[in-house]
Design a protein around this motif. Structure first.
Motif, PDB file in Angstrom:
ATOM      1  N   SER A 170       0.672  -1.241   0.017  1.00  0.00           N
ATOM      2  CA  SER A 170      -0.009   0.330  -0.020  1.00  0.00           C
ATOM      3  C   SER A 170       1.089   0.650   0.181  1.00  0.00           C
ATOM      4  O   SER A 170       1.809   1.122   0.495  1.00  0.00           O
ATOM      5  N   VAL A 171       0.389   2.156  -0.955  1.00  0.00           N
ATOM      6  CA  VAL A 171       1.137   3.382  -1.032  1.00  0.00           C
ATOM      7  C   VAL A 171       0.483   4.547  -0.194  1.00  0.00           C
ATOM      8  O   VAL A 171      -0.531   5.141  -1.609  1.00  0.00           O
ATOM      9  N   THR A 172       0.553   5.348   0.816  1.00  0.00           N
ATOM     10  CA  THR A 172       0.284   6.342   0.556  1.00  0.00           C
ATOM     11  C   THR A 172       0.834   7.762   0.526  1.00  0.00           C
ATOM     12  O   THR A 172       1.619   8.074   1.136  1.00  0.00           O
ATOM     13  N   PRO A 173       0.362   8.731  -0.167  1.00  0.00           N
ATOM     14  CA  PRO A 173       0.983   9.914   0.103  1.00  0.00           C
ATOM     15  C   PRO A 173       0.986  10.757   0.575  1.00  0.00           C
ATOM     16  O   PRO A 173       0.333  10.900   1.714  1.00  0.00           O
ATOM     17  N   VAL A 174       2.210  10.828   1.854  1.00  0.00           N
ATOM     18  CA  VAL A 174       2.486  12.517   2.574  1.00  0.00           C
ATOM     19  C   VAL A 174       3.434  13.517   2.456  1.00  0.00           C
ATOM     20  O   VAL A 174       3.920  13.465   1.276  1.00  0.00           O
ATOM     21  N   PRO A 175       3.199  14.751   2.819  1.00  0.00           N
ATOM     22  CA  PRO A 175       4.230  15.997   2.589  1.00  0.00           C
ATOM     23  C   PRO A 175       5.467  15.148   2.088  1.00  0.00           C
ATOM     24  O   PRO A 175       5.489  16.133   1.147  1.00  0.00           O
ATOM     25  N   GLU A 176       6.201  14.781   2.881  1.00  0.00           N
ATOM     26  CA  GLU A 176       7.205  14.069   2.325  1.00  0.00           C
ATOM     27  C   GLU A 176       7.557  13.066   1.552  1.00  0.00           C
ATOM     28  O   GLU A 176       9.075  12.678   1.494  1.00  0.00           O
TER      29      GLU A 176
END
Length: 127
Positions: free
Chosen positions: A65-71
């Protein structure tokens, strides 16, 4: 009685040894996947299209599972230890490597599907 205790102790030792072997096999498999994900992150950084390339490559792995986050991207996956437990891994892959690091391991722990994401049952002081 002492023969029974010795046999019981031997059975416990064998179960512990079996679990240890299962855990380290799952750990090796999870580390292999982490290595492959790190290679995808490296390739993404080399192409200058990390934000586009990395999620597509990482999502191609079964159960990832890949989740975009600010970093950057938070990647999660579970690796079966046995029929009751799994090794839960959560890795933070950075858009811009920090001090040469492309990722940090956020979580690397065994868990049971029944207890995952639930805390211990605590007494609230009421009867």
């Amino acid at each position: 009685l002492s023969f029974q205790e010795a046999d019981s102790g031997n059975a416990l030792t064998e179960r512990n040894a079996a679990f240890t072997a299962e855990y380290y096999a799952a750990d090796a498999k999870a580390k292999q996947l982490l290595m492959e994900l790190d290679e995808a992150a490296f390739a993404g950084h080399q192409s200058s299209f990390f934000e586009d390339d990395f999620p597509a490559l990482a999502s191609g792995y079964d159960g990832v599972s890949v989740t975009p986050v600010p970093e950057g991207f938070r990647v999660s996956y579970d690796t079966a230890i046995n029929d009751r437990l799994s090794l839960s891994s959560e890795i933070m892959f950075y858009t811009t490597p920090l001090n040469g690091r492309r990722y940090d391991i956020v979580k690397w722990s065994s868990s049971s599907p029944d207890t995952q994401d639930s805390g211990p049952a605590l007494w609230d002081g009421e009867f």
